[in-house]
Design a protein around this motif. Structure first.
Motif, PDB file in Angstrom:
ATOM      1  N   LYS B  46      -5.806  12.195 -16.071  1.00 14.04           N
ATOM      2  CA  LYS B  46      -5.779  13.045 -14.880  1.00 14.04           C
ATOM      3  C   LYS B  46      -5.878  14.521 -15.254  1.00 14.04           C
ATOM      4  O   LYS B  46      -6.651  15.275 -14.668  1.00 14.04           O
ATOM      5  CB  LYS B  46      -4.486  12.791 -14.080  1.00 14.04           C
ATOM      6  N   GLU B  47      -5.083  14.890 -16.276  1.00 12.24           N
ATOM      7  CA  GLU B  47      -5.089  16.291 -16.732  1.00 12.24           C
ATOM      8  C   GLU B  47      -6.477  16.704 -17.202  1.00 12.24           C
ATOM      9  O   GLU B  47      -7.009  17.732 -16.801  1.00 12.24           O
ATOM     10  CB  GLU B  47      -4.133  16.455 -17.926  1.00 12.24           C
ATOM     11  N   LEU B  48      -7.034  15.857 -18.079  1.00 17.51           N
ATOM     12  CA  LEU B  48      -8.316  16.205 -18.697  1.00 17.51           C
ATOM     13  C   LEU B  48      -9.442  16.189 -17.670  1.00 17.51           C
ATOM     14  O   LEU B  48     -10.373  16.984 -17.751  1.00 17.51           O
ATOM     15  CB  LEU B  48      -8.625  15.266 -19.861  1.00 17.51           C
ATOM     16  N   GLN B  49      -9.335  15.277 -16.686  1.00 18.04           N
ATOM     17  CA  GLN B  49     -10.367  15.213 -15.658  1.00 18.04           C
ATOM     18  C   GLN B  49     -10.418  16.527 -14.869  1.00 18.04           C
ATOM     19  O   GLN B  49     -11.490  17.070 -14.617  1.00 18.04           O
ATOM     20  CB  GLN B  49     -10.064  14.054 -14.706  1.00 18.04           C
ATOM     21  N   GLU B  50      -9.245  17.022 -14.543  1.00 18.83           N
ATOM     22  CA  GLU B  50      -9.191  18.299 -13.810  1.00 18.83           C
ATOM     23  C   GLU B  50      -9.817  19.408 -14.643  1.00 18.83           C
ATOM     24  O   GLU B  50     -10.577  20.231 -14.130  1.00 18.83           O
ATOM     25  CB  GLU B  50      -7.730  18.669 -13.522  1.00 18.83           C
ATOM     26  N   ILE B  51      -9.459  19.433 -15.942  1.00 20.51           N
ATOM     27  CA  ILE B  51     -10.004  20.472 -16.823  1.00 20.51           C
ATOM     28  C   ILE B  51     -11.523  20.329 -16.922  1.00 20.51           C
ATOM     29  O   ILE B  51     -12.263  21.307 -16.868  1.00 20.51           O
ATOM     30  CB  ILE B  51      -9.344  20.384 -18.223  1.00 20.51           C
ATOM     31  N   TYR B  52     -11.981  19.074 -17.034  1.00 22.38           N
ATOM     32  CA  TYR B  52     -13.415  18.786 -17.137  1.00 22.38           C
ATOM     33  C   TYR B  52     -14.166  19.341 -15.931  1.00 22.38           C
ATOM     34  O   TYR B  52     -15.180  20.031 -16.058  1.00 22.38           O
ATOM     35  CB  TYR B  52     -13.603  17.262 -17.222  1.00 22.38           C
ATOM     36  N   HIS B  53     -13.631  19.079 -14.746  1.00 25.53           N
ATOM     37  CA  HIS B  53     -14.272  19.558 -13.521  1.00 25.53           C
ATOM     38  C   HIS B  53     -14.256  21.075 -13.438  1.00 25.53           C
ATOM     39  O   HIS B  53     -15.241  21.695 -13.062  1.00 25.53           O
ATOM     40  CB  HIS B  53     -13.606  18.950 -12.285  1.00 25.53           C
ATOM     41  N   ALA B  54     -13.105  21.658 -13.820  1.00 28.27           N
ATOM     42  CA  ALA B  54     -12.999  23.116 -13.797  1.00 28.27           C
ATOM     43  C   ALA B  54     -13.987  23.725 -14.781  1.00 28.27           C
ATOM     44  O   ALA B  54     -14.584  24.771 -14.524  1.00 28.27           O
ATOM     45  CB  ALA B  54     -11.583  23.540 -14.148  1.00 28.27           C
ATOM     46  N   PHE B  55     -14.178  23.042 -15.912  1.00 24.31           N
ATOM     47  CA  PHE B  55     -15.107  23.511 -16.938  1.00 24.31           C
ATOM     48  C   PHE B  55     -16.534  23.526 -16.382  1.00 24.31           C
ATOM     49  O   PHE B  55     -17.273  24.504 -16.548  1.00 24.31           O
ATOM     50  CB  PHE B  55     -14.995  22.597 -18.163  1.00 24.31           C
ATOM     51  N   LEU B  56     -16.895  22.449 -15.694  1.00 21.86           N
ATOM     52  CA  LEU B  56     -18.230  22.368 -15.085  1.00 21.86           C
ATOM     53  C   LEU B  56     -18.412  23.484 -14.054  1.00 21.86           C
ATOM     54  O   LEU B  56     -19.452  24.143 -14.018  1.00 21.86           O
ATOM     55  CB  LEU B  56     -18.419  21.008 -14.402  1.00 21.86           C
ATOM     56  N   ARG B  57     -17.377  23.705 -13.244  1.00 23.10           N
ATOM     57  CA  ARG B  57     -17.470  24.744 -12.220  1.00 23.10           C
ATOM     58  C   ARG B  57     -17.598  26.117 -12.853  1.00 23.10           C
ATOM     59  O   ARG B  57     -18.333  26.967 -12.365  1.00 23.10           O
ATOM     60  CB  ARG B  57     -16.231  24.709 -11.322  1.00 23.10           C
ATOM     61  N   SER B  58     -16.872  26.329 -13.971  1.00 19.51           N
ATOM     62  CA  SER B  58     -16.903  27.648 -14.594  1.00 19.51           C
ATOM     63  C   SER B  58     -18.276  27.952 -15.182  1.00 19.51           C
ATOM     64  O   SER B  58     -18.640  29.106 -15.379  1.00 19.51           O
ATOM     65  CB  SER B  58     -15.832  27.742 -15.682  1.00 19.51           C
ATOM     66  N   MET B  59     -19.077  26.909 -15.474  1.00 17.59           N
ATOM     67  CA  MET B  59     -20.416  27.146 -16.015  1.00 17.59           C
ATOM     68  C   MET B  59     -21.370  27.618 -14.927  1.00 17.59           C
ATOM     69  O   MET B  59     -22.283  28.391 -15.175  1.00 17.59           O
ATOM     70  CB  MET B  59     -20.940  25.872 -16.671  1.00 17.59           C
ATOM     71  N   GLU B  60     -21.119  27.145 -13.681  1.00 20.18           N
ATOM     72  CA  GLU B  60     -21.976  27.573 -12.573  1.00 20.18           C
ATOM     73  C   GLU B  60     -21.595  28.971 -12.103  1.00 20.18           C
ATOM     74  O   GLU B  60     -22.425  29.801 -11.792  1.00 20.18           O
ATOM     75  CB  GLU B  60     -21.787  26.630 -11.370  1.00 20.18           C
ATOM     76  N   ASP B  61     -20.269  29.187 -12.070  1.00 18.53           N
ATOM     77  CA  ASP B  61     -19.764  30.375 -11.418  1.00 18.53           C
ATOM     78  C   ASP B  61     -18.759  31.042 -12.354  1.00 18.53           C
ATOM     79  O   ASP B  61     -17.717  30.470 -12.659  1.00 18.53           O
ATOM     80  CB  ASP B  61     -19.084  29.919 -10.105  1.00 18.53           C
ATOM     81  N   PRO B  62     -19.076  32.263 -12.838  1.00 16.03           N
ATOM     82  CA  PRO B  62     -18.200  32.919 -13.814  1.00 16.03           C
ATOM     83  C   PRO B  62     -16.771  33.107 -13.289  1.00 16.03           C
ATOM     84  O   PRO B  62     -15.833  33.181 -14.070  1.00 16.03           O
ATOM     85  CB  PRO B  62     -18.865  34.286 -14.024  1.00 16.03           C
ATOM     86  N   ASP B  63     -16.604  33.174 -11.966  1.00 18.33           N
ATOM     87  CA  ASP B  63     -15.267  33.368 -11.409  1.00 18.33           C
ATOM     88  C   ASP B  63     -14.391  32.124 -11.590  1.00 18.33           C
ATOM     89  O   ASP B  63     -13.176  32.199 -11.492  1.00 18.33           O
ATOM     90  CB  ASP B  63     -15.338  33.696  -9.910  1.00 18.33           C
ATOM     91  N   GLY B  64     -15.047  30.996 -11.843  1.00 14.83           N
ATOM     92  CA  GLY B  64     -14.296  29.751 -12.017  1.00 14.83           C
ATOM     93  C   GLY B  64     -13.473  29.740 -13.295  1.00 14.83           C
ATOM     94  O   GLY B  64     -12.617  28.877 -13.484  1.00 14.83           O
ATOM     95  N   ALA B  65     -13.733  30.715 -14.181  1.00 15.65           N
ATOM     96  CA  ALA B  65     -13.058  30.736 -15.482  1.00 15.65           C
ATOM     97  C   ALA B  65     -11.545  30.868 -15.345  1.00 15.65           C
ATOM     98  O   ALA B  65     -10.793  30.297 -16.137  1.00 15.65           O
ATOM     99  CB  ALA B  65     -13.606  31.866 -16.335  1.00 15.65           C
TER     100      ALA B  65
END
Lengths: 139, 287, 129
Positions: B46-65
């Motif tokens: 669960k933890e890693l899945q959230e991080i994985y998704h956040a990681f994908l989002r941060s690649m599209e949108d710099p603010d997601g970092a």
């Protein structure tokens, strides 16, 4: 990755009357509370501020007090700078001795506030004025 | 060059998106391996899945970092609290590299390899960030524990109406002595006690600073209108105090806590009669 | 400018300092007290500083001066209610306030004064006065 934030000046006050010495005490206390100082440390900082503000008023006829929030790693601190354009202090060593006074007081203003704070820097040039910078860190 | 990098980057992005299940599964496996059952696989997933998704989002949108950093901090904090080592925690992040590499190898393309180098660099940065948060979390735990310990180790007890005592045990450092001092003085106010006994029977040694703090406590108590008695000074400590040239002046010192109590009782006008062993009748003198 | 009120109960003058005083008010209080001690022939002065958040060297000196002046006017001064943080700070500042009598609160201060009053009488009777 994380850079220490730059010091933030929260108050710039003038010291030209007894009332303004009271104001300095109140503003310093408010900042010390905001920083989460313990009650004893708050009292020490405010007392030191009171001594130094009075020194500025009595010895130089007035001056300025700046209150700044500083940071060192995880610790935050309060830094007070008292500056004036007064006669200055000819003998810094003597001025920091307990009981030495030129203003008719107890002579504990400088030496006492040095003991109350963590850092103390006294810069003075005869005829030019005096700058006292003191800092206290949260525990 | 920059265009080239962008193409490679997008290629890896696509790879991460298309193989989410596979990569995530492998990542969970890798990061749980060294923990030997200390973490529940479902929690890690669960933890890693959230991080994985956040990681994908941060690649599209710099603010997601910032979201990604928040999640990594949470991970570090919870692992620090559970007692994981820093490397185990950082490995959880670095494990993503290995998981992705297996898929890059299958792809085999030049773009995928070049993209992997970019990804690798990004993950290194995230790993270091995790490491930093982990250290910060550990430091926080240590300061919290020190504070709790200080609280625990300084009980102020009431011996009699108007008489309180602090039995000090163990090594006194400057910070602890200061805490004792503040707590004792506050107790004097709260209980309206005019006598305080500081018992240092359990203190093996004092240095100049600690002796000074004890002195200051006595002086502060006097300013407040109370009296302090120091009891249980061991011969070695008495020797140290004299050798260091610390002036104890007119401070009342007694050999034992019992002597100090009897002194304080006498001073506050209480008479102790019939001092047979094990029995004592005490009568308070009416003022 | 705020004037600190001075109350009189029996032979005792009681001053309760509230809030943050500026230096001028401190000096005014010092003068007012001396005048009242003379005018009332009080045997004791109690200064309650329970509400005072800081005592710096100026206020400290005022307390010592009042004690010294009252003693010359045959009155005992007792400072009551000093907060722990204030006491710790005063010690650190290097102010010992020698010669100043203190008590934990107003009640204990009054008790201390009356104890002294009776002691004084018994001393006098011992020499046949």
């Amino acid at each position: 990755m994380s850079h220490p934030p730059a010091p933030r000046t929260v108050e710039e006050l003038t010291i030209t009357s007894n009332d303004e010495v009271v104001t300095v005490r109140q503003k310093v206390r408010a900042t010390a509370i905001e920083l989460g100082f313990s009650l004893v440390d708050q009292t020490k900082v405010v007392t030191a501020a009171s001594e130094l503000a009075r020194n500025t008023l009595v010895h130089a006829g007035g001056g300025q007090a700046n209150i700044t929030i500083v940071q060192n790693g995880a610790r935050r601190g309060i830094r007070l700078v008292f500056s004036d354009n007064g006669p200055g202090i000819p003998d810094r060593q003597l001025a920091l001795t307990d009981g030495w006074s030129s203003g008719g007081g107890l002579g504990l203003g400088l030496s006492g506030s040095r003991r109350l704070m963590d850092e103390f820097v006294l810069e003075s040039e005869p005829g030019r004025g005096t700058v006292v910078t003191v800092t206290k860190w949260t525990r | 060059m920059a265009v080239q990098e962008n193409i490679s980057r997008r290629h890896v992005e696509a790879l991460l998106r298309d193989n989410e299940d596979g990569i995530l599964g492998r990542w969970v496996q890798i990061s749980n391996e060294p923990l030997r059952g200390r973490a529940v696989e479902n929690d890690t997933r669960k933890e890693l899945q959230e991080i994985y998704h956040a990681f994908l989002r941060s690649m599209e949108d710099p603010d997601g970092a910032s979201e990604l950093r928040g999640l990594l901090s949470d991970l570090s904090r919870s692992r620090a609290r559970q007692g994981f080592t820093p490397s185990e925690t950082a490995m959880a992040v670095f494990g993503l590299k290995e998981a992705v590499y297996e898929f890059v190898e299958t792809d085999g393309g030049e773009e995928a390899l070049r993209g992997f180098i970019w990804l690798s660099r990004t993950i290194d940065g995230l790993g270091l960030y995790t490491f930093e948060s982990f250290t910060a979390a550990r430091e926080k735990i240590i300061t919290d524990q020190t504070e709790q310990l200080l609280e625990l180790s300084t009980p102020v007890v009431k011996l009699w109406e108007g008489i309180v005592a602090v039995p000090l045990v163990g090594t006194l450092d400057s910070a602890r002595t200061q805490v004792v001092m503040e707590k004792l003085l506050q107790t004097l106010v709260d209980t309206g006690s005019e006598y305080a006994v500081i018992d240092i029977t359990g203190v093996p040694a004092v240095d100049t600073q600690v002796a000074q703090h004890l002195l200051k406590t006595v002086m502060a108590a006097r300013l407040m209108g109370a009296n302090c008695v120091i009891s249980g000074i061991r011969p070695q400590i008495a020797h140290t105090i004299v050798t260091l040239g610390i002036e104890f002046g007119d401070i009342v010192t007694k050999a034992t806590l019992a002597d100090a109590l009897s002194y304080a009782l006498r001073q506050s006008g209480v008479q102790v009669a019939g001092m047979r062993p094990g029995r004592a009748a005490v009568r308070a003198e009416e003022a | 400018m705020d004037r600190v009120p001075i109350l009189k109960i029996g032979d005792v003058l009681i001053v309760s300092i509230q809030g943050d005083l500026d230096d001028q008010s401190v000096l005014t209080l010092q003068e007012d007290l001396a005048d009242r001690v003379v005018a009332t022939g009080a045997i004791g002065v109690i200064i309650d500083i329970t509400a005072v958040e800081i005592v710096d060297s100026f206020v400290g000196r005022m307390l010592s001066t009042i004690a010294g002046m009252s003693r010359m006017l045959d009155a005992e001064t007792i400072v009551v209610g000093m907060r722990p943080a204030v006491a710790i700070t005063l010690v650190e500042l290097g102010l010992s306030l020698g010669g100043l009598r203190t008590a934990l609160d107003l009640e204990k201060g009054v008790a201390l004064l009356s104890r002294h009053g009776t002691q004084g009488t018994s001393d006098l009777s011992a020499v046949g006065l």
